[in-house]
Motif scaffolding. Structure first.
Motif, PDB file in Angstrom:
ATOM      1  N   TYR A 175      18.278  41.075 103.314  1.00  0.00           N
ATOM      2  CA  TYR A 175      16.881  41.224 102.885  1.00  0.00           C
ATOM      3  C   TYR A 175      16.578  42.683 102.561  1.00  0.00           C
ATOM      4  N   ARG A 178      18.360  43.860  99.366  1.00  0.00           N
ATOM      5  CA  ARG A 178      17.677  43.401  98.151  1.00  0.00           C
ATOM      6  C   ARG A 178      16.447  44.258  97.856  1.00  0.00           C
ATOM      7  N   GLN A 179      15.692  44.599  98.906  1.00  0.00           N
ATOM      8  CA  GLN A 179      14.527  45.458  98.720  1.00  0.00           C
ATOM      9  C   GLN A 179      14.951  46.824  98.162  1.00  0.00           C
ATOM     10  N   LYS A 180      15.979  47.391  98.759  1.00  0.00           N
ATOM     11  CA  LYS A 180      16.473  48.706  98.337  1.00  0.00           C
ATOM     12  C   LYS A 180      16.991  48.657  96.902  1.00  0.00           C
ATOM     13  N   LEU A 181      17.732  47.587  96.564  1.00  0.00           N
ATOM     14  CA  LEU A 181      18.223  47.434  95.190  1.00  0.00           C
ATOM     15  C   LEU A 181      17.074  47.358  94.191  1.00  0.00           C
ATOM     16  N   SER A 182      16.033  46.629  94.546  1.00  0.00           N
ATOM     17  CA  SER A 182      14.860  46.534  93.659  1.00  0.00           C
ATOM     18  C   SER A 182      14.258  47.913  93.432  1.00  0.00           C
ATOM     19  N   GLU A 183      14.136  48.697  94.503  1.00  0.00           N
ATOM     20  CA  GLU A 183      13.588  50.046  94.379  1.00  0.00           C
ATOM     21  C   GLU A 183      14.474  50.901  93.459  1.00  0.00           C
ATOM     22  N   LEU A 185      16.751  49.935  91.161  1.00  0.00           N
ATOM     23  CA  LEU A 185      16.845  49.451  89.779  1.00  0.00           C
ATOM     24  C   LEU A 185      15.522  49.572  89.022  1.00  0.00           C
ATOM     25  N   GLU A 186      14.407  49.489  89.724  1.00  0.00           N
ATOM     26  CA  GLU A 186      13.111  49.594  89.053  1.00  0.00           C
ATOM     27  C   GLU A 186      12.675  51.043  88.924  1.00  0.00           C
TER      28      GLU A 186
END
Length: 187
Positions: A175, A178-183, A185-186
């Protein structure tokens, strides 16, 4: 059981390898090298480093095969060794960066896939490199769980065994990854 190793389980192959049967080592490596390579490649983000670390993981595993617990899955034991090799690599990475400037000549001859036009190919490669880089930049504790479960398809229980964690800890790390990846990549 046949001599090719195709109908033989990992535990039997380990037993044969320990008794000196060279072909058993080959069968174990053939059976598991793809998953080990993928885990290591996702961990490092570098195919060349992944090849070296995959080889190191197998060398270490075969050198300590007598310490394998036949009551546990061989793949789990092997992946744990591979992840430990990745962690060792990450510690040495700062020193290795000095030597990265000398890239192999073969990389200059990379030929594009004929299935896509050059622009689409370039966009696909950049996006894949961006995602791979983002995964590689995650902290090891988050990256390991994400790679094992979401990329390699291990169950939470299997990943927990490989990482020496509880299933809940694996779930939490995925979890957070995924949060870190979103940060990343965005951002």
């Amino acid at each position: 059981m046949n001599d090719t190793g195709t109908d033989v389980g990992d535990r039997e192959l380990v037993s044969r390898a320990l008794s000196g049967q060279q072909s058993a080592y080959t069968h174990l490596m053939d059976r598991h090298r793809t998953v080990v390579f993928r885990v290591v490649r996702h961990h490092t983000g570098d195919e060349s480093e992944a090849l070296d670390l995959t080889q190191e993981a197998f060398i270490s595993a075969f050198a300590s095969l007598n310490r394998f617990d036949p009551g546990r899955p061989f793949r789990t034991w092997l992946l744990r060794i591979a992840i430990n090799k990745c962690r060792d690599w990450a510690r040495r990475r700062a020193v290795r960066r000095l030597f990265r400037m000398a890239r192999p000549l073969e990389e200059a001859f990379d030929i594009a896939d004929q299935g896509q036009d050059p622009e689409s190919e370039a966009i696909s490669r950049r996006e894949l490199a961006r995602i791979s880089g983002a995964i590689a930049s995650l902290p090891a504790n988050l990256k390991d769980a994400l790679i094992l479960c979401r990329i390699e398809g291990l169950s939470m229980a299997e990943a927990a065994q490989v990482l020496g964690l509880s299933e809940k800890a694996v779930e939490t790390r995925i979890y957070r990854a995924r949060q870190k990846l979103s940060e990343i990549l965005e951002g």
